[in-house]
Design a protein around this motif. Structure first.
Motif, short mmCIF file in Angstrom:
data_model
loop_
_atom_site.label_atom_id
_atom_site.label_comp_id
_atom_site.label_asym_id
_atom_site.label_seq_id
_atom_site.Cartn_x
_atom_site.Cartn_y
_atom_site.Cartn_z
N ILE A 21 6.13 23.43 71.51
CA ILE A 21 6.53 24.68 70.84
C ILE A 21 6.38 25.88 71.79
N LYS A 22 6.51 25.61 73.09
CA LYS A 22 6.21 26.64 74.08
C LYS A 22 7.06 27.90 73.93
N ASP A 23 8.34 27.76 73.59
CA ASP A 23 9.18 28.95 73.44
C ASP A 23 8.71 29.81 72.28
N GLN A 24 8.42 29.16 71.17
CA GLN A 24 7.91 29.89 70.01
C GLN A 24 6.54 30.50 70.30
N ALA A 25 5.70 29.73 71.00
CA ALA A 25 4.37 30.22 71.34
C ALA A 25 4.47 31.46 72.23
N ALA A 26 5.35 31.45 73.20
CA ALA A 26 5.52 32.61 74.08
C ALA A 26 6.01 33.82 73.29
N ALA A 27 6.96 33.60 72.38
CA ALA A 27 7.46 34.70 71.56
C ALA A 27 6.35 35.27 70.68
N LEU A 28 5.54 34.38 70.09
CA LEU A 28 4.40 34.83 69.28
C LEU A 28 3.42 35.63 70.13
N MET A 48 12.72 38.84 78.02
CA MET A 48 11.48 38.33 77.46
C MET A 48 11.48 36.80 77.33
N ALA A 49 12.63 36.19 77.14
CA ALA A 49 12.67 34.72 77.11
C ALA A 49 12.29 34.17 78.48
N GLU A 50 12.81 34.82 79.53
CA GLU A 50 12.47 34.42 80.90
C GLU A 50 10.98 34.67 81.17
N GLN A 51 10.49 35.81 80.70
CA GLN A 51 9.07 36.14 80.86
C GLN A 51 8.21 35.11 80.14
N GLY A 52 8.62 34.72 78.95
CA GLY A 52 7.88 33.72 78.20
C GLY A 52 7.85 32.38 78.91
N ALA A 53 8.96 32.01 79.51
CA ALA A 53 9.02 30.75 80.26
C ALA A 53 8.06 30.81 81.45
N LYS A 54 7.99 31.96 82.12
CA LYS A 54 7.06 32.13 83.24
C LYS A 54 5.62 32.03 82.76
N GLY A 105 -4.28 29.90 68.11
CA GLY A 105 -4.67 29.65 66.72
C GLY A 105 -3.48 29.44 65.82
N GLN A 106 -2.44 30.25 66.02
CA GLN A 106 -1.21 30.11 65.22
C GLN A 106 -0.52 28.79 65.52
N GLY A 107 -0.41 28.45 66.80
CA GLY A 107 0.33 27.26 67.19
C GLY A 107 -0.39 25.96 66.90
N LEU A 108 -1.72 25.98 66.98
CA LEU A 108 -2.49 24.75 66.81
C LEU A 108 -2.98 24.54 65.39
#
Length: 147
Positions: A21-28, A48-54, A105-108
């Motif tokens: 869920i890494k993309d969602q986690a980065a956005a969160l 921000m999608a690129e930033q989240g991937a980084k 906490g949200q993701g897990l």
């Protein structure tokens, strides 16, 4: 502050649960960061999608390197030096840590046990302390720590 082998295992296992869920986690993460520290929003000029991937790639490298902190810390120090050029200040590390823990906490969900939270808190404290020390000397992020 140190990390035990058990704590490293908790971090490795919990991060493995975040990867799908890494993309969602980065956005969160960034939504929470900008909510609690709106002053940092202007520091992010890229997509921000690129930033989240980084962010997620960097976290992955750090997690893989936790069993060899002597190799990870110099890489974190170089990253910190780059962050200075972007306008990051020592006090920005605290809300980043807070947003990271909240995101985990949200993701897990129920897998984000107190032991998992403590392991991540210790890891973030070690790495953010090394980054702040490398980039700014020994200035504290704040009295509150990561959480």
């Amino acid at each position: 502050m140190t990390l035990t082998s058990d704590q490293i295992t908790l971090i490795e296992d919990s991060f493995a649960d975040v990867v799908p869920i890494k993309d969602q986690a980065a956005a969160l993460f960034y939504a929470r960061l900008f909510e609690i520290a709106p002053e940092v929003r202007p520091l992010f000029k890229s997509d921000m999608a690129e930033q989240g991937a980084k962010l997620m790639a960097t976290l992955g490298l750090v997690v893989k390197g936790l069993r060899n902190l002597d190799a990870v810390v110099p890489v974190a120090a170089k990253l910190a030096d780059r962050h200075v050029a972007y306008g990051v200040k020592p006090e920005h590390y605290t809300p980043v840590g807070t947003a990271l823990l909240w995101t985990l906490g949200q993701g897990l969900g129920e897998k984000f046990t107190p032991d998992v939270e403590q392991a991540w808190t210790n890891a973030y404290g070690i790495l953010s302390g090394a980054m702040i020390g490398a980039a700014y000397g020994d200035q504290p992020a704040s009295a509150g720590g990561a959480a």
